[in-house]
Write a protein that holds these residues in place. Structure first.
Motif, short mmCIF file in Angstrom:
data_model
loop_
_atom_site.label_atom_id
_atom_site.label_comp_id
_atom_site.label_asym_id
_atom_site.label_seq_id
_atom_site.Cartn_x
_atom_site.Cartn_y
_atom_site.Cartn_z
N MET A 543 0.83 -1.20 0.00
CA MET A 543 0.00 0.00 0.00
C MET A 543 0.87 1.26 0.00
O MET A 543 0.54 2.24 -0.67
N SER A 544 1.98 1.20 0.74
CA SER A 544 2.89 2.35 0.75
C SER A 544 3.41 2.61 -0.65
O SER A 544 3.50 3.76 -1.10
N LYS A 545 3.71 1.52 -1.34
CA LYS A 545 4.23 1.66 -2.71
C LYS A 545 3.18 2.33 -3.60
O LYS A 545 3.47 3.28 -4.34
N VAL A 546 1.95 1.86 -3.48
CA VAL A 546 0.86 2.43 -4.29
C VAL A 546 0.69 3.90 -3.99
O VAL A 546 0.60 4.74 -4.90
N LEU A 547 0.69 4.22 -2.72
CA LEU A 547 0.45 5.61 -2.34
C LEU A 547 1.61 6.50 -2.78
O LEU A 547 1.40 7.63 -3.24
N LEU A 548 2.81 5.99 -2.65
CA LEU A 548 3.98 6.80 -3.01
C LEU A 548 3.95 7.15 -4.50
O LEU A 548 4.37 8.23 -4.91
N HIS A 549 3.43 6.24 -5.30
CA HIS A 549 3.41 6.47 -6.75
C HIS A 549 2.11 7.07 -7.23
O HIS A 549 1.93 7.24 -8.43
N MET A 550 1.22 7.35 -6.32
CA MET A 550 -0.11 7.81 -6.74
C MET A 550 -0.04 9.28 -7.19
O MET A 550 0.61 10.10 -6.57
N ASP A 551 -0.76 9.57 -8.29
CA ASP A 551 -0.87 10.96 -8.76
C ASP A 551 -2.25 11.49 -8.42
O ASP A 551 -3.20 10.72 -8.29
N ASP A 552 -2.33 12.78 -8.33
CA ASP A 552 -3.64 13.40 -8.08
C ASP A 552 -4.37 13.54 -9.41
O ASP A 552 -4.57 14.63 -9.93
N LYS A 553 -4.79 12.38 -9.95
CA LYS A 553 -5.39 12.38 -11.28
C LYS A 553 -6.74 13.09 -11.30
O LYS A 553 -7.12 13.69 -12.28
N TYR A 554 -7.47 13.00 -10.21
CA TYR A 554 -8.86 13.50 -10.22
C TYR A 554 -9.01 14.80 -9.47
O TYR A 554 -10.12 15.20 -9.16
N ASN A 555 -7.90 15.44 -9.15
CA ASN A 555 -7.97 16.73 -8.45
C ASN A 555 -8.79 16.61 -7.17
O ASN A 555 -9.75 17.34 -6.95
N ILE A 556 -8.44 15.66 -6.35
CA ILE A 556 -9.19 15.41 -5.12
C ILE A 556 -8.84 16.48 -4.09
O ILE A 556 -7.68 16.87 -3.95
N ASN A 557 -9.86 16.91 -3.41
CA ASN A 557 -9.68 17.93 -2.38
C ASN A 557 -8.81 17.39 -1.25
O ASN A 557 -9.12 16.34 -0.67
N GLY A 558 -7.73 18.07 -0.93
CA GLY A 558 -6.87 17.65 0.17
C GLY A 558 -6.12 16.37 -0.13
O GLY A 558 -5.80 15.58 0.77
N PHE A 559 -5.81 16.13 -1.41
CA PHE A 559 -5.17 14.88 -1.82
C PHE A 559 -3.86 14.64 -1.07
O PHE A 559 -3.65 13.58 -0.48
N LEU A 560 -3.02 15.68 -1.07
CA LEU A 560 -1.69 15.50 -0.47
C LEU A 560 -1.81 15.15 1.00
O LEU A 560 -1.12 14.25 1.50
N TYR A 561 -2.72 15.84 1.68
CA TYR A 561 -2.85 15.58 3.10
C TYR A 561 -3.34 14.16 3.35
O TYR A 561 -2.81 13.45 4.21
N LEU A 562 -4.36 13.75 2.58
CA LEU A 562 -4.93 12.42 2.80
C LEU A 562 -3.89 11.33 2.54
O LEU A 562 -3.75 10.38 3.31
N ARG A 563 -3.15 11.50 1.44
CA ARG A 563 -2.15 10.50 1.10
C ARG A 563 -1.08 10.41 2.20
O ARG A 563 -0.72 9.35 2.67
N GLN A 564 -0.66 11.61 2.62
CA GLN A 564 0.38 11.63 3.65
C GLN A 564 -0.11 10.98 4.94
O GLN A 564 0.59 10.18 5.55
N ALA A 565 -1.36 11.33 5.32
CA ALA A 565 -1.89 10.79 6.58
C ALA A 565 -1.93 9.27 6.52
O ALA A 565 -1.60 8.58 7.49
N THR A 566 -2.35 8.74 5.35
CA THR A 566 -2.42 7.28 5.23
C THR A 566 -1.03 6.66 5.31
O THR A 566 -0.83 5.64 5.98
N MET A 567 -0.09 7.28 4.63
CA MET A 567 1.27 6.73 4.67
C MET A 567 1.84 6.78 6.08
O MET A 567 2.52 5.85 6.53
#
Lengths: 785, 328
Positions: A543-567
């Motif tokens: 999951m860390s690998k997936v998140l690390l490589h994930m792009d904000d394809k859909y312009n999700i609100n607060g994407f960076l924060y959410l991804r970081q929090a999950t990681m």
């Protein structure tokens, strides 16, 4: 022959009086002497002196009499006079004679003299008398030096008194009171001039004009013109004589002071018509005025309000003779607007100012005039639009769009119009509002009529309000008394439901193309990881690998924060494998700077969380879990979780020293220890290397034409200085340091972009601080371990 | 910074089914009561002092109860179920006896409307067996007064509001139909007075303020539509309020005509100022569609509470905009 004997008589009498004043101690003698002097100034019918004697006294003896009085200010006899006598005889002498002589003596002696006399001098309108006396003289009778001195004294009176009186200075002599007073005195002199002109007497306005010019160049134009402009505007409304007087006044302002008078005036008048009435066709006759109005105020300076632009352009448009100037202005403004170099290198504020000028001047043109200018406007539009739309700055693009739309609509190119889609913001709205006509009309007429009218208006509106109140349908008890609650939580409900299992969540993040589901999964991910740590351990690295490589394809609100929090949650839950994975990836190839920074941030946050005591940690995870749920049941857990935790801590804490009444600090195990080993690298060495690399990288683009790039460069430099240990700063980039400093100083001073300037200043401060620290204490350890 | 959205003052649980309808009876001397009708055929009588169900009546043979109301304080209870029956219960002195029942024949969800004409004499309006048919009968005699059928096709009757105007003329009836129209009927003349197309979708609910002659209706879409009755008994559409999420189950105006509450399909209760329909609060608690809202009829305005029943089987009670106790 007769005049010669008169002169001798006067001289003899005056000398006798002087002698008495200097040497006598008898107050009755003194009083007689003062009375005699007075009699030469007295113009009443019961005057004892002849007019020839009076003129001679004024010409030759008045100044010396005053100087004598001033120099004997310490004499005993002055103190023996009663207050009334003193006011009448002593002060009176200063107030009755030729005002210019009195003023010069008073100002020279202001230090020793009682300020009261000068105050009285000003309050009694002697300044108006002085100015008026100069209006009457056809040719100057005195020397230019005297005039110059007098002018200097009048225009700088507040400075002189402040210097001489220092702490004893009076409110009357302060600029805020003096200059409005001077303005009213000038108006009085002009008023006299008008009357004299009507009576057929010639007048000379040179001195008043010089005074006005000198006051304006000294920076007091605002105070003076704030009083003069409304009055002049009102007086010139219907009175031709007043208009002529105003025009003459402006013509007589010396060239070197013309600019400051005009800039003050355009800011003080209420509208273009008023300006036209006051200065007339000055722009056509006076080269300096033309340059200031048509060029300097529009293209070289940009500090003025939009109102000023409106007044200037409206003034140019109002008269047939001035209209060619408006077209000339339009040509130069449109060239300036379309100039690609200007778009790149001038400050945004100036571009906005020029855009406003362009919009306003086009809006003032008639359709026939536009047809004449068609080719030039088209050229401006096409070239200018391209440079504006090419810009990286949104505001500049918006300006280009607004102006392009307006120009195309005015030019009527085969009925087609440009139409852009842009978000309306304050600036575009302001630009568009300029096109609405009549926003700057004068608020009217003679002051008396005006107040009467407004009073009438007021009574009308109040009666209107009363009528409204009696209206049965009005909302006396409207909803306004009820203050709304916070309704920010009222969001749209999405149809899809968030994933309930971590594996589903991962599946969606890997493969789903549905933006809604991806967003929901990302939002749910952190709480899923934290809720089910067992399941999370199984897939943590994947999951860390997936998140690390994930792009904000859909312009999700607060994407960076959410991804970081999950990681972070993953790292905390399954620290050793995830931390190992992340640290390995950090050093491998093909990662972007952003991703590497993400890795560092995640590791840092996770380390912080792990280092907190276990119990607190639990509380935090509970809270995040509850907030992550869409609708918590406040009724279901009536006792707040914090209280629960508090109780739990209380019950589990063993109080060893019951007697000592102080909070027991409990050593709680933290979970940081096992990972510690994975995370410790010599991080500061790394930081220094990265800093150097970054500086090298940005060096090539530091003078980039695009301000966004420059901003980025400066930000990078700023962050390098902020994060690099000062020791390394000196060692690793010492060869570049000097050059960097001078470049930063250059930018801080001269960059057109305000953000760039402030960033450069900040970098300089950081650099200096860091260097100073290092030079003062080179042995100090740079990183505390 | 506005105040945070309030929380319920308490909730009533254990209804065992979706709560289709709520009715307060708090005016009398006795205990304040709340009646609720559930989707499983139970009528709960909640004691608002003890906050427990005082009695549960199993009615309509397990079919969903869609409407409850009381006659003459809280002694006589009237309920409507999906078994096509309107039942009259005697609940005085702890009894729960079925007194009368009327067969409506309607398969829809349209709630009845009841109005008191003179003491112990009521008119009841309900949707009839035919699609567009509305029947009005007199209670307790059960004599049919009239049947109202519009001339054009409007679809099913969705909601009703019967009232006696102050002017003294005969009772009037507002009815919302499946095609989004709201009709005004004169019951004595048996004629349609006015018609407006308030919504593009079926009218789910409506409520009417008989003093200011203004009403509001909700539908399955995002707007609340308000309308008023002019001097010539014509319905005129007024402004709309747009909601964040579509679907409104029920609307209710507080007795003091200051507040309007809506039960939303989006699990939220919305409170508006009634004068200008200004949004005031969004009450979030339920986890499923809110099906019913009601303001209590306490004599003391400070005690008036708002109740909402939801498909999540809970009733939430809220205290909003009560002078003196206005802390949420």
């Amino acid at each position: 022959m007769e005049s010669l004997t008169t002169n001798t008589d006067v001289r003899l009498t005056v000398t006798r009086c002087f002698r008495t004043l200097k040497s006598s101690t008898d107050s009755s003698d003194i009083i007689t002497a003062l009375r005699t002097l007075h009699s030469y100034l007295d113009e009443g019918p019961d005057s004892t002196a002849t007019s020839a004697e009076r003129a001679e006294f004024r010409r030759a003896h008045y100044s010396s009499a005053l100087q004598l009085l001033v120099s004997n200010i310490q004499a005993d006899w002055l103190h023996q006079l009663t207050a009334a006598q003193r006011a009448e005889l002593w002060d009176g002498l200063f107030l009755a004679g030729p005002p210019e002589q009195a003023l010069l003596v008073l100002m020279d002696a202001i230090g020793e003299l009682r300020w009261v006399v000068l105050g009285k001098f000003l309050q009694r309108g002697r300044l108006a008398e002085l100015l008026w006396s100069y209006c009457l003289e056809a040719a100057p009778s005195d020397s230019p030096q005297l005039r110059e001195t007098l002018l200097g004294r009048i225009s700088a009176l507040p400075d002189i008194t402040a210097n001489k009186l220092q702490l004893n200075n009076r409110a009357l002599f302060r600029p805020q009171q003096y200059y409005p007073l001077l303005a009213t005195e000038m108006l009085t002199a002009l008023e006299h001039t008008c009357q004299a002109l009507r009576a057929g007497t010639d007048c000379n306005l040179t001195f008043v004009a010089q005074t006005l010019g000198k006051v304006c160049i000294q920076g007091h134009g605002g105070l003076v013109l704030a009083v003069m402009a409304p009055r002049l505007s009102a007086c010139t409304r219907s009175d031709m004589v007043w208009q002529r007087v105003c025009w003459k006044l402006l013509e007589n302002v010396p060239q070197r002071w013309m600019e400051s008078v005009l800039t003050g005036l355009v800011q003080a008048v209420s509208g273009p018509d008023a300006l036209g009435r006051i200065i007339g066709n000055l722009v056509l006759t006076n080269k300096k005025a033309q340059f200031v109005i048509t060029h300097k105020l529009l293209l070289l300076q940009y500090k003025y309000e939009t109102r000023v632009l409106r007044i200037i352009l409206g003034y140019l448009a109002a008269d047939r003779d001035r209209r060619p100037l408006l077209i000339q202005v339009l040509r130069s403004v449109s060239q300036a607007w379309a100039n690609s170099s200007a778009v790149k290198h001038t400050p945004l504020e100036q571009q906005l100012y020029v855009s406003k000028a362009l919009l306003l001047s086009v809006s003032l043109l008639k359709d026939s005039e536009i047809q004449e200018l068609r080719s030039e406007l088209l050229q401006c539009m096409l070239g200018g639009m391209q440079t504006h739309l090419d810009s990286n700055v949104v505001r500049i693009r918006h300006m280009g769009m607004v102006i392009g739309e307006y120009l195309s609509s005015r030019m009527d190119i085969n009925g087609t119009k440009l139409k852009f889609e842009y978000d309306q913001d304050e600036e575009t709205r302001e630009l568009l509002s300029l096109l609405a006509p009549g926003a700057c009309d004068e608020p009217e007429a003679e002051p008396t009529a005006e107040t009467a009218e407004s009073a009438q208006n007021a009574s009308q509106t109040t009666s209107g309000a009363q009528a409204l109140k009696t209206d049965p349908d009005s909302d006396l008890d409207s909803d306004d008394e009820l203050t709304p609650y916070d309704m920010s939580g009222d969001q749209e409900i999405s149809k899809a439901s968030p994933p309930r299992y971590l594996r589903d969540c991962l599946e969606i993040l890997i493969s789903s193309e549905d933006p809604v589901r991806v967003e929901l999964s990302l939002k749910a991910a952190e709480s899923l990881v934290r809720k089910n740590s067992f399941a999370a351990r199984e897939i943590s690295v994947q999951m860390s690998k997936v998140l690390l490589h994930m792009d904000d394809k859909y312009n999700i609100n607060g994407f960076l924060y959410l991804r970081q929090a999950t990681m972070v949650a993953l790292t905390v839950t399954d620290c050793i494998p995830v931390a190992h994975y992340l640290t390995t990836e950090f050093y491998s190839l093909n990662y972007s700077l952003r991703q590497r920074l993400d890795i560092l941030e995640v590791l840092a946050l996770a380390a912080q969380e792990l280092s907190k005591p276990v119990t607190e940690k639990k509380a935090a995870s509970i809270s995040s879990a509850t907030t992550a749920e869409s609708t918590p049941y406040p009724g279901d857990n009536p006792v707040h979780w914090q209280q629960v935790v508090e109780k739990r801590i209380q019950s589990k804490t063993k109080r060893l020293t019951k007697k000592v009444n102080q909070p027991v600090t409990k050593a709680t195990p933290n979970r940081y220890a096992p990972v510690n080993i994975c995370l410790i690298h010599d991080t500061f060495l790394l930081a220094a290397q990265m800093g150097c690399a970054l500086l090298d990288f940005v060096w090539a683009v530091r003078y980039h034409a695009d301000q966004m790039v420059r901003r980025g460069v400066l930000f990078a430099v700023c962050s390098v200085f902020l994060s690099m240990p000062s020791q390394n700063l000196l060692v690793d980039i010492s060869d570049q340091l000097f050059e960097t400093r001078s470049w930063l100083a250059d930018v801080a001073e001269g960059d057109p972009d305000a953000d760039c300037r402030s960033l450069a200043v900040q970098s300089l401060v950081l650099l200096d601080k860091s260097l100073k620290k290092q030079l003062q204490d080179p042995q100090a350890p740079t990183v505390e371990t | 910074m506005s105040r945070p959205s309030p929380s319920p003052i308490y909730t009533l649980r254990g209804a065992g089914g979706p709560l289709n309808t709520l009715h307060f009876s708090c005016q009398g001397e006795g205990t304040p009561l709340l009646f609720s009708g559930s989707g499983k055929g139970a009528i709960h009588i909640w004691n608002l002092n003890s906050r427990r169900a005082e009695k549960i009546i199993e009615a309509h043979s397990g079919n969903s109860v869609i409407w409850v109301s009381t006659l003459q304080s809280a002694d006589a209870l009237i309920s409507q179920g999906r078994d096509m029956q309107v039942c009259w219960w005697d609940v005085s002195e702890g009894r729960s006896e079925l007194v009368e029942s009327v067969r409506t024949g309607s398969v829809g969800y349209c709630q009845c409307s009841l109005v008191e004409m003179s003491p112990a004499n009521y008119l009841l309006a309900y949707a009839g067996e035919q699609t567009e048919e509305i029947k009005i009968i007199e209670l307790p005699s059960k004599t049919a007064v009239c049947t109202l059928v519009p001339e054009e096709k409007l679809g099913m009757v969705m909601c009703l509001k019967l009232w006696q105007p102050d002017s003294g003329s005969g009772p009037l009836l507002l009815a919302g139909y499946e095609n989004g129209s709201v009709l005004l009927w004169d019951v004595t003349q048996r004629s349609k007075l006015s018609q407006v197309k308030a919504h593009p979708e079926p009218v789910m609910c409506l409520t009417f303020d008989t003093t200011s002659l203004r009403g509001v209706s909700g539908s399955s879409e995002k707007t609340l539509s308000s309308w008023r009755l002019d001097g010539q008994s014509n319905l005129q559409l007024q402004d709309c309020v747009t909601l964040v999420n579509p679907g409104v189950s029920q609307l209710c105006i507080r007795m003091d005509r200051k507040l309007l509450a809506s039960a939303g399909w989006d699990h939220r209760i919305r409170v508006f100022g009634w004068k200008k329909l200004r949004p005031l609060a969004v009450l979030q608690y339920h986890t499923d569609m809110v099906l019913s809202v009601a303001f209590s009829d306490h004599r003391d305005p400070r005690q008036r509470v708002l109740a909402a029943g939801s498909k999540d089987q809970r009733i939430s009670l809220w205290s909003v905009y009560n002078e003196g106790t206005d802390t949420g």
